[in-house]
Design an enzyme around this catalytic site. Structure first.
Site, PDB file in Angstrom:
ATOM      1  N   LYS A  87      25.395  73.733   5.989  1.00 57.99           N
ATOM      2  CA  LYS A  87      24.915  74.901   6.693  1.00 57.99           C
ATOM      3  C   LYS A  87      23.742  74.515   7.598  1.00 57.99           C
ATOM      4  CE  LYS A  87      21.667  77.450   4.939  1.00 57.99           C
ATOM      5  NZ  LYS A  87      20.320  76.860   4.789  1.00 57.99           N
ATOM      6  N   HIS A 132      25.128  75.094  -1.204  1.00 59.20           N
ATOM      7  CA  HIS A 132      24.775  74.422  -2.461  1.00 59.20           C
ATOM      8  C   HIS A 132      24.485  75.403  -3.599  1.00 59.20           C
ATOM      9  CE1 HIS A 132      20.565  75.020  -1.242  1.00 59.20           C
ATOM     10  NE2 HIS A 132      20.221  74.758  -2.499  1.00 59.20           N
ATOM     11  N   LYS A 150      25.236  75.403  -8.228  1.00 58.21           N
ATOM     12  CA  LYS A 150      24.212  75.504  -9.278  1.00 58.21           C
ATOM     13  C   LYS A 150      24.874  75.913 -10.587  1.00 58.21           C
ATOM     14  CE  LYS A 150      20.350  76.737  -6.221  1.00 58.21           C
ATOM     15  NZ  LYS A 150      19.309  75.722  -6.381  1.00 58.21           N
ATOM     16  N   GLU A 166      10.778  82.180  -2.911  1.00 56.76           N
ATOM     17  CA  GLU A 166      10.356  80.778  -2.835  1.00 56.76           C
ATOM     18  C   GLU A 166       8.846  80.714  -2.684  1.00 56.76           C
ATOM     19  OE1 GLU A 166      13.275  77.830  -0.968  1.00 56.76           O
ATOM     20  OE2 GLU A 166      13.170  79.466   0.472  1.00 56.76           O
ATOM     21  N   ASP A 186      18.978  81.649   7.440  1.00 57.50           N
ATOM     22  CA  ASP A 186      18.769  80.495   6.562  1.00 57.50           C
ATOM     23  C   ASP A 186      19.208  80.778   5.118  1.00 57.50           C
ATOM     24  OD1 ASP A 186      17.681  77.849   5.997  1.00 57.50           O
ATOM     25  OD2 ASP A 186      16.069  78.884   4.928  1.00 57.50           O
ATOM     26  N   HIS A 216      23.474  81.894   1.106  1.00 55.22           N
ATOM     27  CA  HIS A 216      23.195  81.880  -0.336  1.00 55.22           C
ATOM     28  C   HIS A 216      23.213  83.279  -0.970  1.00 55.22           C
ATOM     29  CE1 HIS A 216      22.313  77.837   0.621  1.00 55.22           C
ATOM     30  NE2 HIS A 216      21.046  77.972   0.912  1.00 55.22           N
ATOM     31  N   LYS A 241       9.695  83.107   1.961  1.00 57.96           N
ATOM     32  CA  LYS A 241       8.939  81.867   1.727  1.00 57.96           C
ATOM     33  C   LYS A 241       7.465  82.230   1.514  1.00 57.96           C
ATOM     34  CE  LYS A 241      11.973  78.590   3.860  1.00 57.96           C
ATOM     35  NZ  LYS A 241      12.701  78.148   2.659  1.00 57.96           N
TER      36      LYS A 241
HETATM   37  C1  BG6 Z   1      18.284  75.846   1.905  1.00 65.79           C
HETATM   38  C2  BG6 Z   1      17.387  76.503   2.920  1.00 65.79           C
HETATM   39  O1  BG6 Z   1      19.626  76.089   2.207  1.00 65.79           O
HETATM   40  O2  BG6 Z   1      17.992  76.361   0.620  1.00 65.79           O
HETATM   41  C3  BG6 Z   1      15.930  76.300   2.558  1.00 65.79           C
HETATM   42  O3  BG6 Z   1      17.651  75.959   4.205  1.00 65.79           O
HETATM   43  C4  BG6 Z   1      15.659  76.739   1.141  1.00 65.79           C
HETATM   44  O4  BG6 Z   1      15.086  76.999   3.464  1.00 65.79           O
HETATM   45  C5  BG6 Z   1      16.668  76.115   0.184  1.00 65.79           C
HETATM   46  O5  BG6 Z   1      14.357  76.357   0.785  1.00 65.79           O
HETATM   47  C6  BG6 Z   1      16.523  76.673  -1.203  1.00 65.79           C
HETATM   48  O6  BG6 Z   1      17.309  75.944  -2.069  1.00 65.79           O
HETATM   49  P1  BG6 Z   1      16.938  75.801  -3.606  1.00 65.79           P
HETATM   50  O7  BG6 Z   1      18.101  75.064  -4.206  1.00 65.79           O
HETATM   51  O8  BG6 Z   1      15.660  75.033  -3.643  1.00 65.79           O
HETATM   52  O9  BG6 Z   1      16.777  77.182  -4.120  1.00 65.79           O
END
Ligand code: BG6
Length: 482
Positions: free
Chosen positions: A152, A182, A186, A220, A239, A244, A334
């Site tokens: 992505k 991703h 998980k 985050e 993003d 996600h 964030k």
């Molecule tokens: C990514 C985003 O796909 O996922 C990031 O581009 C984000 O901005 C990240 O921080 C979060 O992934 P995880 O696995 O740390 O929750």
């Protein structure tokens, strides 16, 4: 592990993703015997690098980022000897010819045309160039053996995602394309499928009759850090939400698929996204809150007049028989107080009260990270001579129930699936497009009024206060792990 040899190619191997995620994941798969006995890793990047120095940087990457820490010397020696480095420009045909020579040489030495996995760990602007190079020089010409993994962001809006799909599908088959998200790899996310569809007890309650609302929150603590160049053009909606959060929503809201099979599961998920009620422009300002943390505009590679959102909260509805009228509240941002990815299923209040105490309606809390647990909140009688009630929890935690520790990382599960040719946890063309279509009304509305309604928030807080009001009257606040 499969006996079929594998050539694993990483485009953009000089980047962060390779050091932090891909190589540690491949190394763990290797150590645990999941990679085929014969494999070779071809790392391709523009930068000139000396092979040994490059390998060394990967080794320190594993030490720093792998769940298992530093690699043992003998395992690392054997693994690293299978890593090649090809420096080349993606715009030059010679890069692909050098790669082709490398792969053919490996396949000749093992006397077998094996699986070829091409990982696009590159800036999106090179996706078409690299795909074209692979196509022209016939590096990925077997649709049952050759696979392209595309990171992505897949496009920046519906139109660009369609163009990209078209471009790729003119050269490769859908079966060869693994659009990665991703979050789907998980462990805790995969477990939601098990939780919902292997436990019949919850399924009858999983609908508008018993559920008041659902919260999906991906908070985050990290700021944009060094990623300002990419992030300022993207923002939280592109993003995180388009991919996600909508994928989490799919798993929570989908119908039970007919089988645990890639196409069936992906059909069920796509249906959920298509059922999301499109927002009208006036609804966007009422149902979506966006924020930007103070100091964001001073981050490296961020415009000093940026209106990019680093926080978003939205209230959405899914118009189908199961969910009609149930709000789904999504939130991500964030620089928030702490990292916390949780899904809250808030059940309705009981229609008939027989106790004097106020009752907290039942709540299911699925914690995805950093804690890995599922808990059910219910009322209980406080021990004593009076009939007094208090909410308590029934908990399932990975630590108590399983000894597998630390649990595999998302990239391990996903890379292994690609090698096996299992696309269940990857996004199909129509899924990605449906997800873009769902967020387009928000993007369009924001484009028209870039500054209006962008709330500033203090880093380390929980984001703009308006995100709380959005929940009214369903909840007084976003719910976290107790
Ligand atoms: C990514 C985003 O796909 O996922 C990031 O581009 C984000 O901005 C990240 O921080 C979060 O992934 P995880 O696995 O740390 O929750």
């Amino acid at each position: 592990n499969s006996k079929v040899p594998a050539s694993i190619v990483i485009f953009g191997a000089g980047g962060d993703l390779t050091r932090r995620k891909l190589i540690p994941a491949l190394f763990n798969l290797y150590v645990e015997g999941y990679l085929p006995p014969l494999f070779r890793i071809f790392c391709v990047d523009y930068v000139q690098q000396e092979l040994n120095l490059f390998r060394e940087s990967l080794r320190t990457g594993i030490t720093e980022f792998s769940r298992n820490g530093a690699p043992s010397a003998d395992k690392w020696t054997d693994f690293s000897e299978r890593i090649d480095y090809i420096s080349g420009d993606f715009l030059q045909r010679t890069t692909f010819l050098a790669l082709k020579q490398g792969i053919s040489g490996f396949e000749k030495s093992v006397r077998k045309r094996g699986t070829r996995l091409f990982y696009f760990a590159i800036s999106p602007r090179f996706i078409e160039t690299v795909a074209h190079g692979l196509y022209t020089d016939q590096l990925a010409n077997r649709d049952n053996a050759d696979r392209l993994v595309i990171e992505k962001p897949f496009g920046t809006d519906l139109a660009s995602a369609k163009t990209l799909n078209k471009y790729l599908l003119a050269r490769f088959t859908e079966k060869q394309l693994y659009r990665i998200d991703h979050y789907l790899g998980k462990e805790t996310v995969q477990n939601i499928m098990a939780f919902r569809f292997a436990n019949y007890v919850f399924e009858p309650l999983w609908n508008k009759k018993y559920i008041d609302h659902i919260q999906i929150s991906v908070a985050e603590k990290v700021s944009v850090g060094s990623r300002g160049g990419y992030y300022d053009g993207a923002g939280a909606l592109r993003d995180m939400v388009q991919n996600h959060l909508l994928q989490l929503l799919c798993i929570v809201a989908m119908e039970c698929p007919g089988a645990y099979e890639a196409e069936v599961i992906r059909n069920a998920k796509t249906k959920v996204i298509r059922d999301i009620r499109p927002m009208k422009s006036a609804q966007v300002s009422r149902q979506v809150v966006r924020g930007q943390y103070k100091g964001y505009r001073q981050e490296a590679h961020v415009s000093s007049a940026s209106t990019t959102e680093t926080f978003i909260a939205a209230k959405i509805f899914i118009d189908n028989a199961r969910w009609k009228g149930v709000p789904f509240f999504l939130r991500t941002g964030k620089s928030l107080e702490k990292q916390s990815t949780v899904i809250i299923v808030q059940f309705k209040d009981s229609p008939h009260k027989i106790f004097r105490d106020d009752i907290v309606p039942n709540r299911l809390i699925i914690s995805i990270q950093p804690e890995l647990e599922i808990s059910l909140l219910f009322e209980s009688k406080v021990p004593g001579l009076q009939m007094k009630l208090q909410p308590v929890e029934m908990d399932f935690t990975y630590n108590e129930s399983y000894s597998t520790r630390p649990i595999p990382e998302a990239y391990e599960a996903l890379l292994l699936d690609v090698l096996k040719g299992d696309a269940t946890l990857f996004m199909r063309a129509d899924q990605v497009e449906a997800a873009w279509k769902a967020v387009m009304p928000i993007l369009d509305s924001w484009k028209k009024q870039a500054r209006n309604g962008l709330h500033a928030y203090v880093p380390g807080s929980w984001g703009p206060a308006a995100a709380k009001t959005l929940l009214h009257p369903h909840s007084s606040d976003w719910i976290l792990l107790p």
